[in-house]
Structure formats: structure tokens, C-alpha cells
Design an enzyme around this catalytic site. Sequence first.
Site, PDB file in Angstrom:
ATOM      1  CE  LYS A 156      -2.397   3.071   2.423  1.00 33.25           C
ATOM      2  NZ  LYS A 156      -2.272   4.184   1.519  1.00 33.25           N
ATOM      3  CD  GLU A 230      12.637   5.061   8.577  1.00 30.75           C
ATOM      4  OE1 GLU A 230      12.374   6.048   9.374  1.00 30.75           O
ATOM      5  OE2 GLU A 230      11.888   5.400   7.397  1.00 30.75           O
ATOM      6  CB  CYS A 264      12.661   9.994   8.703  1.00 28.45           C
ATOM      7  SG  CYS A 264      11.342   9.615   7.887  1.00 28.45           S
ATOM      8  CD  GLU A 361      10.463  13.667  10.627  1.00 19.19           C
ATOM      9  OE1 GLU A 361      11.432  13.545  10.244  1.00 19.19           O
ATOM     10  OE2 GLU A 361       9.276  13.589  11.108  1.00 19.19           O
TER      11      GLU A 361
END
Length: 457
Positions: A156, A230, A264, A361
Site C-alpha cells: 500500500k 520506521e 527521516c 521534526e
Amino acid sequence: MSTYAVTNPATGEVLASYPTATDAEVRDAITRSDAAFAKWSRSAVEERSALLNRVADLYEERRTELAAIITKEMGKPVFQAGIEVDIVVSIYRYYAEHGPAFLADESLAVAAGGTAVVRKEGLGVLLGIMPWNYPYYQVARFAAPNLMNGNTILLKHAPQCPESALAMEQIFADAGAPDGAYVNIFATNEQISDVIADPRVHGVSLTGSERAGSAVAETAGRHLKKVVLELGGSDPFILLDTEDMKEAVGRAVFGRMVNGGQACNASKRFIVQADIYDEFVEKFTAALEGIVPADPSDEKTFLGPLSSQAAADGLERQVKNAVAAGAVVRTGGSKTAGDSAYFLPTVLTDVTPEMDVFQEELFGPVAMVFKARDAEEAVALANATPFGLGASIHTADEDLALRLAGDIEAGMVFINEAGGTSAELPFGGIKRSGIGRELGKYGMDEFVNRKLIRIKK
């Protein structure tokens, strides 16, 4: 209305849309993948290696076409998009070459006599939920080792990456993968919950936000499914000393700006020792001022748009909130225009722990720079975050760097480089950055049955 659509972030134009799967189509995808597992899990490792090598060949052959797809889907500069395809090729080839050895039986010393081995076998159908920032690379990290294990894949992808999703599914079909071994599904979030709950699905790997990771882990936990997550990161770049400030700034620029800062594991917080702080801020700011956002389809472009106007709007809000709380913008600080996904390279200083941005972040070309009195304070600042993905330490004193690496709370520490990836290096984090590892031999171990076989004599 379709959930899956290609919206060029450089122009805002919707180029194509695709309908989401029906419930019946999702159920059929699980059935096909489950049926494929019954045969694929019993295939010879040589057959699995051959498939992965054919997949790598097709990525190489279609490099230009594949790069162009993700440039228009999520704005990656086309030169960097080509490099992403190259990395994907290396991942499939790595597991094709080393996978058989990773799957070899492990003999155990048996105190009571006789013999015992641990055999690694696939678990079954696995669901991969993948992000938009590295549309091919993230999938390869999940698919390559798990197909080598004998698992089968339901994929997906992010709703803004339908064409790259279809291109990957076509590569597997053209490489001769058994029907059902790799199946793309344009599923909704509600349908994905049902997929995770299905007893034929044995594990879930997600790369994405903390919110998405928490939701998937909650559903998987209720149904006793293994997960690999993750998630986000706010990686520190610790600069303690340098004999070449220009070179150090170059590392910092690469660590923060590659892929538009939308990684990331990008360097996001720059922690600089006090005696070189002013020089670093001056030269780092000047370097970022020299980077001009431009058309991502141009081979010369280093910084394109963010993945969408909504992403740029969100980043701008974070910066404005930080400034309102007292942070200082040294350069940039906003989008290039109100209706644009392009964001100016930005340097923030004077960020304090009381500000929201200290714990957030920043997914884009925004760098926060902090001053540290000494190495111990630098490590304390590095660890003062809910994230724990990667970190980098920059110093001529290798012994000091190795000592500090043991004090850093992260899944990965790089010394005298801003970070990176390679097929043989395990990737993953701790704290709010996720669970589990991908790549390297450790990427083979997440979704396997370690079956004990004991013979008593």
C-alpha cells in the site's frame, strides 16, 4: 472521489487520478498473495535470487522513466531521482547475492548431546505501508529481503505515488514473479485496518509518521501481528572541531538539503561547539542562501519543491511559530510564494527547549543551529528529543567520537559523515523513531520463523 492522484508539486496541476480499490479487490489481493506464499515459500533460494536480479535489471533499464515518475509525483529533483533508482538496484542485487547465506541453517551447540539447527522460514503474507519521500527505495528495503525470505508482499503506497506504485508492480510482473508474490493495492486507511486483521496476513512494515505508526501498531497488536516501524527523526549533526570549515559546511548542507530536507534521517539539528559556532553559522547561512529552489525536472536543480503545497504550508507554520516564540531566522523562513510548494532554505538559531519546534521534526529545508559549550553539552542537546533515528559526530579526534557515539541515543551514528544509506548497513531507530531494522543481514531477520530442529542421539 479518488484518494490516489498525481499532483505535480512544482505546478499544483493534477495530472492523473486512480480509484481506490473496492473491498472485494482488497480481499482478492490477500487471497492471491496467500496462495502465492504456499508455493513461493517452498521455492529454491536460487530461484528467489534470480527473481531479485531480474528486478534489478529492469530498474536499471527503466531508470530514466522511473526517475521522471517520482519527479512529477513528489518533486524530487530528477538527478536525485536517478540516484534513488541506482540505490534500489544495489539493494535487490545485495539480497540476491547474500540472501542465501543469510538463510543458511545455524547449528547450535547442544549440551545434552545430539544436534540442533535453527532454520529461517518465511511467515506468510506481509503488508507494506510506504511513504512518498523515497517511493522506490523505501519499498526495496521492505520487499527485497522479505521476498528472499519466501514471504509475499501486499504493498500500500502513499496516495500521491500511484504511478510509481504501478511501475513497481509491473517490474515484478515483467521479471516473472509468481502471481500474487507482489501485489499493489490502492487501499483506504479503513481497508488497511481490515487487511492487518486478516489472519492470512502475518506482519506489517510501515515507514511514515508517528501518528500512522501508532495507529498501525495498535491494530497489529490487537491481532498479534509483528510490526516494523520506521518513523520520524530529528537527527543531530554534532560539530566539535574542524580543520576545514568549508568542508564541514559542505557536509552540513548535504545532510540537511538532499531530497529537499524530506528524509527521516536527514541532519536537522546542528549542534556546534562554541569556539567555532559563529563561523559555522555565518558560512552555513551563506551556503544555504546560495541555493535557489528551481524546476525539479531540470538536471541541474539541487532543490525542488516540497512534496505538496500542504507540506510547505505546514513547515511555514512551524517556522512562524518558532519565530513568534523568539527564534531567529538567519535566512529564508518562508515559501517562495503564497500558492507555492517551494520553500526557501532556512536557518534558525536561538531555539530553546520551551519552543514547540525544539521537540518537532522539520520535514523540509529548515536547519536549527545550537551552540554547545563542550562535547558533553553537545551530547545532552543531541539526546534532548523524543526521536532516536540517526546522529553524526564530526571531529578530528576519532577516539572522542567513538566514546561519544556510545552516549548518543540513536539507532545509527555516523562519524565524519552526515549519514547515508547502503544495502549492507542496518537502518532503524529507537524511542519515537521506530521499532526494528531494515537493510543488511538484520533486514532479513524481522519477518521469519526461526524454527528449531532438534535431533536426539
